[in-house]
Design a protein around this motif. Structure first.
Motif, PDB file in Angstrom:
ATOM      1  N   ASN A  72       0.822  -1.212   0.000  1.00  0.00           N
ATOM      2  CA  ASN A  72       0.000   0.000   0.000  1.00  0.00           C
ATOM      3  C   ASN A  72       0.855   1.261   0.000  1.00  0.00           C
ATOM      4  OD1 ASN A  72      -2.484   1.329  -0.071  1.00  0.00           O
ATOM      5  ND2 ASN A  72      -2.609   1.478   2.159  1.00  0.00           N
ATOM      6  N   GLY A  73       2.050   1.151  -0.606  1.00  0.00           N
ATOM      7  CA  GLY A  73       2.944   2.291  -0.709  1.00  0.00           C
ATOM      8  C   GLY A  73       3.569   2.725   0.604  1.00  0.00           C
ATOM      9  N   LYS A  74       3.412   1.927   1.676  1.00  0.00           N
ATOM     10  CA  LYS A  74       3.879   2.325   2.999  1.00  0.00           C
ATOM     11  C   LYS A  74       5.026   1.465   3.530  1.00  0.00           C
ATOM     12  CE  LYS A  74      -0.765   3.927   4.331  1.00  0.00           C
ATOM     13  NZ  LYS A  74      -1.894   3.736   5.290  1.00  0.00           N
ATOM     14  N   CYS A  75       5.306   0.339   2.874  1.00  0.00           N
ATOM     15  CA  CYS A  75       6.327  -0.584   3.368  1.00  0.00           C
ATOM     16  C   CYS A  75       7.581  -0.500   2.495  1.00  0.00           C
ATOM     17  CB  CYS A  75       5.816  -2.024   3.360  1.00  0.00           C
ATOM     18  SG  CYS A  75       4.361  -2.306   4.370  1.00  0.00           S
ATOM     19  N   PRO A  76       8.743  -0.254   3.071  1.00  0.00           N
ATOM     20  CA  PRO A  76       9.965  -0.292   2.264  1.00  0.00           C
ATOM     21  C   PRO A  76      10.196  -1.702   1.719  1.00  0.00           C
ATOM     22  CG  PRO A  76      10.487  -0.147   4.598  1.00  0.00           C
ATOM     23  CD  PRO A  76       9.010   0.058   4.479  1.00  0.00           C
ATOM     24  N   ILE A  77      10.654  -1.768   0.467  1.00  0.00           N
ATOM     25  CA  ILE A  77      10.956  -3.065  -0.148  1.00  0.00           C
ATOM     26  C   ILE A  77      12.453  -3.321  -0.045  1.00  0.00           C
ATOM     27  CG2 ILE A  77      11.010  -4.373  -2.295  1.00  0.00           C
ATOM     28  CD1 ILE A  77       8.395  -3.114  -3.073  1.00  0.00           C
ATOM     29  N   VAL A  78      12.804  -4.405   0.612  1.00  0.00           N
ATOM     30  CA  VAL A  78      14.192  -4.804   0.774  1.00  0.00           C
ATOM     31  C   VAL A  78      14.504  -5.842  -0.299  1.00  0.00           C
ATOM     32  CG1 VAL A  78      15.892  -5.755   2.370  1.00  0.00           C
ATOM     33  CG2 VAL A  78      14.011  -4.381   3.253  1.00  0.00           C
ATOM     34  N   THR A  92      23.609 -19.017  -1.698  1.00  0.00           N
ATOM     35  CA  THR A  92      23.752 -20.079  -0.709  1.00  0.00           C
ATOM     36  C   THR A  92      25.139 -20.053  -0.084  1.00  0.00           C
ATOM     37  OG1 THR A  92      22.174 -21.486  -1.889  1.00  0.00           O
ATOM     38  CG2 THR A  92      23.698 -22.588  -0.393  1.00  0.00           C
ATOM     39  N   GLU A  93      26.150 -19.823  -0.916  1.00  0.00           N
ATOM     40  CA  GLU A  93      27.525 -19.821  -0.434  1.00  0.00           C
ATOM     41  C   GLU A  93      27.803 -18.656   0.511  1.00  0.00           C
ATOM     42  OE1 GLU A  93      27.514 -21.121  -4.812  1.00  0.00           O
ATOM     43  OE2 GLU A  93      26.429 -19.763  -3.500  1.00  0.00           O
ATOM     44  N   ALA A  94      27.027 -17.565   0.368  1.00  0.00           N
ATOM     45  CA  ALA A  94      27.266 -16.367   1.185  1.00  0.00           C
ATOM     46  C   ALA A  94      26.786 -16.544   2.613  1.00  0.00           C
ATOM     47  CB  ALA A  94      26.583 -15.154   0.553  1.00  0.00           C
ATOM     48  N   GLY A  95      25.684 -17.294   2.798  1.00  0.00           N
ATOM     49  CA  GLY A  95      25.166 -17.525   4.132  1.00  0.00           C
ATOM     50  C   GLY A  95      24.302 -16.408   4.671  1.00  0.00           C
ATOM     51  N   SER A  96      24.393 -15.222   4.098  1.00  0.00           N
ATOM     52  CA  SER A  96      23.587 -14.087   4.539  1.00  0.00           C
ATOM     53  C   SER A  96      23.530 -13.069   3.405  1.00  0.00           C
ATOM     54  CB  SER A  96      24.169 -13.445   5.805  1.00  0.00           C
ATOM     55  OG  SER A  96      25.458 -12.926   5.556  1.00  0.00           O
ATOM     56  N   ILE A  97      22.723 -12.037   3.599  1.00  0.00           N
ATOM     57  CA  ILE A  97      22.518 -11.012   2.569  1.00  0.00           C
ATOM     58  C   ILE A  97      23.822 -10.297   2.254  1.00  0.00           C
ATOM     59  CG2 ILE A  97      21.393  -8.787   2.136  1.00  0.00           C
ATOM     60  CD1 ILE A  97      19.003  -9.912   3.781  1.00  0.00           C
ATOM     61  N   MET A  98      24.089 -10.098   0.957  1.00  0.00           N
ATOM     62  CA  MET A  98      25.315  -9.449   0.505  1.00  0.00           C
ATOM     63  C   MET A  98      25.079  -7.990   0.088  1.00  0.00           C
ATOM     64  SD  MET A  98      26.481 -12.671  -1.888  1.00  0.00           S
ATOM     65  CE  MET A  98      28.239 -12.421  -2.044  1.00  0.00           C
ATOM     66  N   ILE A  99      23.988  -7.763  -0.626  1.00  0.00           N
ATOM     67  CA  ILE A  99      23.663  -6.419  -1.113  1.00  0.00           C
ATOM     68  C   ILE A  99      22.184  -6.186  -0.848  1.00  0.00           C
ATOM     69  CG2 ILE A  99      23.606  -4.875  -3.125  1.00  0.00           C
ATOM     70  CD1 ILE A  99      25.767  -6.660  -4.391  1.00  0.00           C
ATOM     71  N   SER A 100      21.860  -5.047  -0.238  1.00  0.00           N
ATOM     72  CA  SER A 100      20.463  -4.800   0.133  1.00  0.00           C
ATOM     73  C   SER A 100      20.309  -3.380   0.672  1.00  0.00           C
ATOM     74  CB  SER A 100      20.017  -5.798   1.209  1.00  0.00           C
ATOM     75  OG  SER A 100      18.777  -5.420   1.765  1.00  0.00           O
ATOM     76  N   PRO A 101      19.167  -2.743   0.440  1.00  0.00           N
ATOM     77  CA  PRO A 101      18.909  -1.475   1.122  1.00  0.00           C
ATOM     78  C   PRO A 101      18.577  -1.713   2.590  1.00  0.00           C
ATOM     79  CG  PRO A 101      16.985  -2.136  -0.144  1.00  0.00           C
ATOM     80  CD  PRO A 101      18.061  -3.137  -0.454  1.00  0.00           C
ATOM     81  N   LEU A 102      18.919  -0.758   3.438  1.00  0.00           N
ATOM     82  CA  LEU A 102      18.513  -0.813   4.830  1.00  0.00           C
ATOM     83  C   LEU A 102      17.212  -0.032   4.964  1.00  0.00           C
ATOM     84  CD1 LEU A 102      21.847  -0.190   6.770  1.00  0.00           C
ATOM     85  CD2 LEU A 102      20.792  -2.359   6.151  1.00  0.00           C
ATOM     86  N   GLY A 154      14.484   2.387   5.828  1.00  0.00           N
ATOM     87  CA  GLY A 154      14.499   3.640   6.562  1.00  0.00           C
ATOM     88  C   GLY A 154      15.764   4.442   6.396  1.00  0.00           C
ATOM     89  N   ALA A 155      16.833   3.837   5.844  1.00  0.00           N
ATOM     90  CA  ALA A 155      18.107   4.549   5.694  1.00  0.00           C
ATOM     91  C   ALA A 155      18.500   4.741   4.238  1.00  0.00           C
ATOM     92  CB  ALA A 155      19.217   3.805   6.433  1.00  0.00           C
ATOM     93  N   VAL A 156      18.211   3.761   3.400  1.00  0.00           N
ATOM     94  CA  VAL A 156      18.635   3.793   1.998  1.00  0.00           C
ATOM     95  C   VAL A 156      17.413   3.879   1.091  1.00  0.00           C
ATOM     96  CG1 VAL A 156      19.865   2.556   0.174  1.00  0.00           C
ATOM     97  CG2 VAL A 156      20.710   2.460   2.534  1.00  0.00           C
ATOM     98  N   LEU A 157      17.351   4.919   0.285  1.00  0.00           N
ATOM     99  CA  LEU A 157      16.257   5.049  -0.667  1.00  0.00           C
ATOM    100  C   LEU A 157      16.364   3.945  -1.709  1.00  0.00           C
ATOM    101  CD1 LEU A 157      16.224   8.927  -1.260  1.00  0.00           C
ATOM    102  CD2 LEU A 157      14.672   7.574   0.168  1.00  0.00           C
TER     103      LEU A 157
END
Length: 606
Positions: free
Chosen positions: A333-339, A345-355, A357-360
């Motif tokens: 509804n235009g109110k939730c930031p999309i991450v 799989t080899e990385a085990g966690s997120i490598m590139i992503s907006p934060l 509330g901090a990153v447009l």
């Protein structure tokens, strides 16, 4: 070890009971923290000891034993106190079978609470778990058990998915009949165990990846690194489920929801009913699921209250802008930031992503590197690192320049293969295998696998970009583009297109019929889609052929099997007989193998 600033963020994340405001609120704060995470290159966890099960269960069971940890099934709530009892009980059973620290246990379970208990029970006693997706065949299960030399398998009598029952015990029996290493099979039909103290670099789990060729790769993740990556940043048979259904939510003491079925059963409103019923705040899924949920229309969504949602996530492949806008406008509804997250799989966690509330955000861009990651783009022709001039964009092959805590340490039993696959091509860099662009704002756009780039008359074209242009057409629900051989241009663009089921576009149903009387209508829509691509990208990107199909060949986890589409389009399979289909290789991971014969008939006009 990580910097004090990063440690502070982790501590705040763990202790906060609610997270209505972001921990990192501005781009400047993010840049400072990211630089700090890169500038400390020493060993991650020297002389560190821990137990993953204690971190995920015991401390929350002691602090607030009645807080919910999982919400499985028909609204059954499981507290941390209850989960501790279940985990300890199963851990003691494993110990009674002689399972000890360093042993490997195969878990072949559906999305039920026992799947989470099994992972935590293994971690508790120091055993390494190898979770095998419950949709895999007996042959695929056998290969993963044999490669890891598992001594024990945990399974269930059956699984239920989309109204269909799968005889898991029968499949397991067939698999272990060819696995001499297996001494016991523990079948779950629905006390306290002391935890094993683990060194930070001790293995936590092995997760097998299916490649288009060769045997599966069992990537090995370690205890402290994976917990940290999961804490900072789906089906538990895949890496997203490991990190963000089990380890991530539980290590910070939050509630995670587990359900056994598929996203559209018993109706396309299944996800949104769960959001409304359980007041979910974070929703994380794949672009292929977003497109599948968009296909039936919005009527299944608008009848549910989604106001509890605060953050929407995307993972698994680049999300096309059309799907991004639908996700943002209709679900959020235009109110939730999309991450929009990029990782492997080899990385085990997120490598590139907006934060949030901090990153447009920019629709379709993974945006900026996460803490501890230093991505670089290399020129595939000169092997040199690319540097953009101010205000310009660059495009190349995506690599990581520095190691990070949650990265896989090896391919189990084949470290040479690990080095050759990820490190050897460009020494000093980790190879992601993906192409990417960094724009003038230093935002990163993932272009897809390097081997998915199509070279048409010297033009290197991203399949993701062409697919985004096709899906922007109001009648298109999903598309996949591959390169087909061409005597003149080297390669030509071949597009497989799935149309919407929305009643507003009901007349397109004829596309999926083989009646020759509809040829003119098919030709017109094909022409419209070619014009669509020409207007969005340029004439050089025009598909040479468009084929309409009822759906795409996907694995049970929702990934499109491009190698099947590529081989059919290039004439490597010219008939729909079993012998010809056998040329496509292993199809055991396909959700619906019958689609292959349909595709062959469509492409070759049989």
């Amino acid at each position: 070890m990580l910097s004090a600033e990063i440690t502070k963020v982790v501590s705040e994340t763990i202790t906060a009971k609610t997270a209505h405001s972001p921990h990192v609120a501005t781009l400047e704060e993010y840049k400072k923290l990211h630089a700090s995470s890169i500038d400390d290159p020493e060993s991650f966890f020297r002389r560190g000891y821990l137990n993953a099960s204690v971190n995920c269960v015991d401390r929350w069971a002691l602090k607030h034993p009645e807080q919910e940890s999982d919400e499985p099934g028909q609204h059954v709530h499981i507290s941390y106190g209850d989960m501790l009892k279940q985990v300890c009980m199963l851990a003691n059973v494993l110990k009674s079978f002689g399972v000890k620290k360093g042993d490997i246990v195969a878990i072949y379970l559906p999305m039920v609470p026992e799947a989470v208990y099994a992972m935590l029970a293994c971690a508790r006693i120091g055993a390494i778990h190898s979770f095998v997706f419950a949709g895999f065949s007996a042959e695929a299960l056998r290969d993963r058990i044999s490669d890891a030399n598992c001594a024990l398998v945990i399974t269930a009598d059956q699984g239920c998915r989309g109204g269909k029952r799968t005889p898991l015990k029968k499949i397991t029996d067939k698999a272990v009949a060819e696995c001499p290493s297996v001494k016991n099979v523990l079948v779950l039909h629905r006390p306290y165990c002391p935890p094993e103290i683990m060194y930070a670099e001790d293995p936590l789990f092995i997760l097998y990846m299916s490649g288009s060729t060769g045997k599966p790769k069992g990537v090995l993740h370690t205890t402290a690194g994976h917990l940290l990556g999961a804490a900072l940043t789906a089906d538990v048979g895949w890496i997203t489920g490991h990190s963000y259904t089990v380890w991530g939510p539980l290590v910070i003491g939050s509630t995670t929801l587990v359900f056994e079925s598929i996203l559209t059963y018993p109706n396309p409103g299944r996800y949104w009913q769960m959001v409304e019923t359980h007041k979910l705040t974070q929703f994380y899924t794949a672009p292929t699921a977003i497109r599948a949920l968009r296909r039936p229309g919005d009527k299944h969504i608008t009848s549910h209250d989604l106001n509890s949602l605060r953050v929407l996530g995307s993972v698994g492949e680049p999300i096309n802008p059309e799907a991004w806008h639908w996700y943002n406008d209709v679900i959020g509804n235009g109110k939730c930031p999309i991450v929009d997250t990029y990782w492997q799989t080899e990385a085990g966690s997120i490598m590139i992503s907006p934060l949030p509330g901090a990153v447009l955000t920019k629709p379709g861009s993974a945006t900026v590197p996460f803490f501890g990651f230093e991505p670089k783009l290399l020129d595939p022709t000169t092997d040199k690192e690319l540097e953009a001039k101010k205000g310009e964009s660059i495009e190349g092959v995506l690599y990581m320049k520095t190691p990070w805590p949650s990265m896989a340490r090896t391919i189990y039993g084949d470290h040479k293969r690990y080095l050759e696959t990820y490190m050897a091509l460009y020494p000093g860099y980790y190879i992601t295998g993906d192409g990417a662009e960094k724009d003038s704002d230093d935002y990163i756009w993932i272009k897809g696998r390097v081997d998915d780039v199509i070279n048409v008359s010297g033009h290197r074209l991203s399949t993701a970009e062409i697919e985004s242009a096709l899906i922007a057409h109001p009648r298109v629900a999903e598309s996949t583009v591959i390169g087909m051989s061409d005597d003149v241009t080297g390669q030509a663009i071949f597009a497989y297109v799935v149309l919407k089921d929305d009643s507003a576009h009901a007349p397109v149903a004829y596309i999926h019929q083989d009646d020759a009387s509809h040829a003119d209508l098919v030709k017109k829509l094909s022409h419209d889609l070619v014009i669509q691509v020409r207007s969005h990208i340029g004439p050089f990107a025009s598909p040479k052929r468009v084929v309409f199909v009822p759906y795409l060949p996907k694995t049970r986890s929702g990934k499109i099997m491009r190698r099947i589409l590529r081989k059919i389009a290039n004439g490597e399979v010219g008939a729909s007989s079993d012998e010809e289909i056998g040329k496509l290789g292993d199809l055991s991971t396909l959700a619906d193998p019958s689609i292959v014969a349909t595709l062959i008939r469509k492409v070759h006009n049989l």
